[in-house]
Design a protein around this motif. Structure first.
Motif, PDB file in Angstrom:
ATOM      1  N   LEU A 154       0.866  -1.168   0.000  1.00  0.00           N
ATOM      2  CA  LEU A 154       0.000   0.000   0.000  1.00  0.00           C
ATOM      3  C   LEU A 154       0.905   1.220   0.000  1.00  0.00           C
ATOM      4  O   LEU A 154       1.784   1.359   0.855  1.00  0.00           O
ATOM      5  CB  LEU A 154      -0.889   0.002   1.254  1.00  0.00           C
ATOM      6  CG  LEU A 154      -1.745   1.248   1.489  1.00  0.00           C
ATOM      7  CD1 LEU A 154      -2.769   1.432   0.371  1.00  0.00           C
ATOM      8  CD2 LEU A 154      -2.437   1.152   2.847  1.00  0.00           C
ATOM      9  N   VAL A 155       0.707   2.099  -0.987  1.00  0.00           N
ATOM     10  CA  VAL A 155       1.479   3.335  -1.083  1.00  0.00           C
ATOM     11  C   VAL A 155       0.491   4.483  -0.915  1.00  0.00           C
ATOM     12  O   VAL A 155      -0.527   4.542  -1.612  1.00  0.00           O
ATOM     13  CB  VAL A 155       2.216   3.435  -2.437  1.00  0.00           C
ATOM     14  CG1 VAL A 155       3.023   4.728  -2.511  1.00  0.00           C
ATOM     15  CG2 VAL A 155       3.119   2.221  -2.658  1.00  0.00           C
ATOM     16  N   VAL A 156       0.786   5.379   0.028  1.00  0.00           N
ATOM     17  CA  VAL A 156      -0.101   6.503   0.325  1.00  0.00           C
ATOM     18  C   VAL A 156       0.702   7.795   0.214  1.00  0.00           C
ATOM     19  O   VAL A 156       1.806   7.899   0.763  1.00  0.00           O
ATOM     20  CB  VAL A 156      -0.703   6.380   1.744  1.00  0.00           C
ATOM     21  CG1 VAL A 156      -1.622   7.551   2.044  1.00  0.00           C
ATOM     22  CG2 VAL A 156      -1.437   5.053   1.905  1.00  0.00           C
ATOM     23  N   ASP A 157       0.133   8.771  -0.500  1.00  0.00           N
ATOM     24  CA  ASP A 157       0.791  10.063  -0.641  1.00  0.00           C
ATOM     25  C   ASP A 157      -0.262  11.136  -0.878  1.00  0.00           C
ATOM     26  O   ASP A 157      -1.133  10.976  -1.742  1.00  0.00           O
ATOM     27  CB  ASP A 157       1.776  10.050  -1.813  1.00  0.00           C
ATOM     28  CG  ASP A 157       2.609  11.310  -1.861  1.00  0.00           C
ATOM     29  OD1 ASP A 157       3.679  11.337  -1.224  1.00  0.00           O
ATOM     30  OD2 ASP A 157       2.178  12.281  -2.516  1.00  0.00           O
ATOM     31  N   GLY A 158      -0.204  12.194  -0.131  1.00  0.00           N
ATOM     32  CA  GLY A 158      -1.106  13.319  -0.332  1.00  0.00           C
ATOM     33  C   GLY A 158      -2.577  12.942  -0.251  1.00  0.00           C
ATOM     34  O   GLY A 158      -3.397  13.505  -0.973  1.00  0.00           O
ATOM     35  N   ARG A 174      -3.912  10.230  -1.241  1.00  0.00           N
ATOM     36  CA  ARG A 174      -4.263   9.296  -2.312  1.00  0.00           C
ATOM     37  C   ARG A 174      -3.499   7.999  -2.082  1.00  0.00           C
ATOM     38  O   ARG A 174      -2.441   7.989  -1.440  1.00  0.00           O
ATOM     39  CB  ARG A 174      -3.930   9.866  -3.693  1.00  0.00           C
ATOM     40  CG  ARG A 174      -4.461  11.268  -3.966  1.00  0.00           C
ATOM     41  CD  ARG A 174      -5.928  11.457  -3.658  1.00  0.00           C
ATOM     42  NE  ARG A 174      -6.779  10.565  -4.427  1.00  0.00           N
ATOM     43  CZ  ARG A 174      -8.074  10.393  -4.198  1.00  0.00           C
ATOM     44  NH1 ARG A 174      -8.659  11.055  -3.200  1.00  0.00           N
ATOM     45  NH2 ARG A 174      -8.786   9.579  -4.935  1.00  0.00           N
ATOM     46  N   ALA A 175      -4.009   6.887  -2.625  1.00  0.00           N
ATOM     47  CA  ALA A 175      -3.379   5.596  -2.353  1.00  0.00           C
ATOM     48  C   ALA A 175      -3.382   4.696  -3.585  1.00  0.00           C
ATOM     49  O   ALA A 175      -4.181   4.881  -4.510  1.00  0.00           O
ATOM     50  CB  ALA A 175      -4.111   4.897  -1.205  1.00  0.00           C
ATOM     51  N   ALA A 176      -2.479   3.718  -3.548  1.00  0.00           N
ATOM     52  CA  ALA A 176      -2.392   2.692  -4.577  1.00  0.00           C
ATOM     53  C   ALA A 176      -1.983   1.387  -3.911  1.00  0.00           C
ATOM     54  O   ALA A 176      -1.275   1.390  -2.899  1.00  0.00           O
ATOM     55  CB  ALA A 176      -1.361   3.063  -5.643  1.00  0.00           C
ATOM     56  N   PHE A 177      -2.435   0.289  -4.481  1.00  0.00           N
ATOM     57  CA  PHE A 177      -1.940  -1.034  -4.105  1.00  0.00           C
ATOM     58  C   PHE A 177      -1.046  -1.523  -5.222  1.00  0.00           C
ATOM     59  O   PHE A 177      -1.435  -1.504  -6.397  1.00  0.00           O
ATOM     60  CB  PHE A 177      -3.087  -2.032  -3.913  1.00  0.00           C
ATOM     61  CG  PHE A 177      -3.774  -1.924  -2.595  1.00  0.00           C
ATOM     62  CD1 PHE A 177      -3.188  -2.432  -1.448  1.00  0.00           C
ATOM     63  CD2 PHE A 177      -5.006  -1.319  -2.496  1.00  0.00           C
ATOM     64  CE1 PHE A 177      -3.830  -2.337  -0.215  1.00  0.00           C
ATOM     65  CE2 PHE A 177      -5.658  -1.218  -1.273  1.00  0.00           C
ATOM     66  CZ  PHE A 177      -5.072  -1.731  -0.129  1.00  0.00           C
ATOM     67  N   ILE A 178       0.149  -1.972  -4.862  1.00  0.00           N
ATOM     68  CA  ILE A 178       1.020  -2.641  -5.814  1.00  0.00           C
ATOM     69  C   ILE A 178       0.946  -4.120  -5.480  1.00  0.00           C
ATOM     70  O   ILE A 178       1.332  -4.543  -4.396  1.00  0.00           O
ATOM     71  CB  ILE A 178       2.455  -2.106  -5.740  1.00  0.00           C
ATOM     72  CG1 ILE A 178       2.441  -0.603  -6.040  1.00  0.00           C
ATOM     73  CG2 ILE A 178       3.359  -2.865  -6.710  1.00  0.00           C
ATOM     74  CD1 ILE A 178       3.761   0.096  -5.834  1.00  0.00           C
ATOM     75  N   ASP A 179       0.380  -4.873  -6.410  1.00  0.00           N
ATOM     76  CA  ASP A 179      -0.002  -6.276  -6.252  1.00  0.00           C
ATOM     77  C   ASP A 179      -1.168  -6.393  -5.267  1.00  0.00           C
ATOM     78  O   ASP A 179      -1.432  -5.473  -4.479  1.00  0.00           O
ATOM     79  CB  ASP A 179       1.170  -7.171  -5.849  1.00  0.00           C
ATOM     80  CG  ASP A 179       2.118  -7.424  -7.021  1.00  0.00           C
ATOM     81  OD1 ASP A 179       1.661  -7.412  -8.179  1.00  0.00           O
ATOM     82  OD2 ASP A 179       3.316  -7.654  -6.774  1.00  0.00           O
ATOM     83  N   THR A 180      -1.866  -7.507  -5.353  1.00  0.00           N
ATOM     84  CA  THR A 180      -3.058  -7.693  -4.519  1.00  0.00           C
ATOM     85  C   THR A 180      -3.066  -8.997  -3.762  1.00  0.00           C
ATOM     86  O   THR A 180      -3.919  -9.186  -2.905  1.00  0.00           O
ATOM     87  CB  THR A 180      -4.340  -7.657  -5.371  1.00  0.00           C
ATOM     88  OG1 THR A 180      -4.355  -8.795  -6.245  1.00  0.00           O
ATOM     89  CG2 THR A 180      -4.454  -6.376  -6.171  1.00  0.00           C
ATOM     90  N   GLY A 181      -2.155  -9.915  -4.088  1.00  0.00           N
ATOM     91  CA  GLY A 181      -2.305 -11.255  -3.559  1.00  0.00           C
ATOM     92  C   GLY A 181      -3.525 -11.903  -4.205  1.00  0.00           C
ATOM     93  O   GLY A 181      -3.941 -11.522  -5.299  1.00  0.00           O
TER      94      GLY A 181
END
Length: 178
Positions: free
Chosen positions: A31-35, A37-44
């Motif tokens: 999980l990458v969070v900035d400002g 806003r967020a993104a998941f890199i890979d999900t399993g």
């Protein structure tokens, strides 16, 4: 075990989330969070979904604030949960390598291949139900294309090797590569 035991922080806004793939500590999504806003890199896998959603809650991120789901490739241990996760994230887009995009929208061949290897019972035990990603929410990046996440710039570089449909995510602002 609480969700915090499934999370490991790696610096500015980066949290590894245990995917619990075949057991604890063997695979992770990030999980990458900035400002805000967020993104998941890979999900399993689809079975990883409780940990992914728990990570959002633990880090104070609303599901509507996730902009991207970025599976590095479409093997089910990395992207099997993409469709189920996308259903929970109303504003997210799924960026996937051009060779993998149709497999996330139409996962039947991935499912059939995995069932042929593991058998149906073991397949469901390892991956759960594979849900397709809505094609309207799939983004197919060009090699080297950049996307924005908050104030960060993420570069998506095609890196065939492990799979022909593989790309790496380069966090240009934090000097990290996923």
């Amino acid at each position: 075990m609480g969700i915090e035991a499934k999370l490991t922080d790696f610096g500015p806004g980066i949290t590894a989330v245990d995917a619990d793939y075949t057991g604890p500590g063997l695979a992770a999504a990030h999980l990458v969070v900035d400002g805000g806003r967020a993104a998941f890199i890979d999900t399993g896998t689809t079975l990883s979904l409780p940990n992914l959603l728990g990570a959002l809650e633990a880090r104070g991120v609303d599901r509507a604030d996730v902009d991207w789901v970025l599976p590095t490739h479409v093997h089910l241990d990395h992207a099997g949960g993409a469709g189920a996760l996308m259903r929970e994230l109303p504003n997210a887009r799924c960026a996937v390598h051009p060779r993998g995009a149709r497999h996330l929208a139409e996962p039947e061949k991935l499912i059939a291949g995995s069932i042929a290897v593991y058998g149906e019972a073991r397949f469901h035990e390892m991956y759960g139900e594979i849900v397709p990603v809505d094609p309207a929410r799939i983004f197919v990046p060009r090699d080297g294309e950049r996307i924005e996440l908050g104030t960060r710039s993420l570069e998506l570089i095609h890196t065939p090797g492990h799979a022909l449909h593989h790309y790496c995510v380069v966090d240009l602002d934090c000097d990290r590569i996923f």
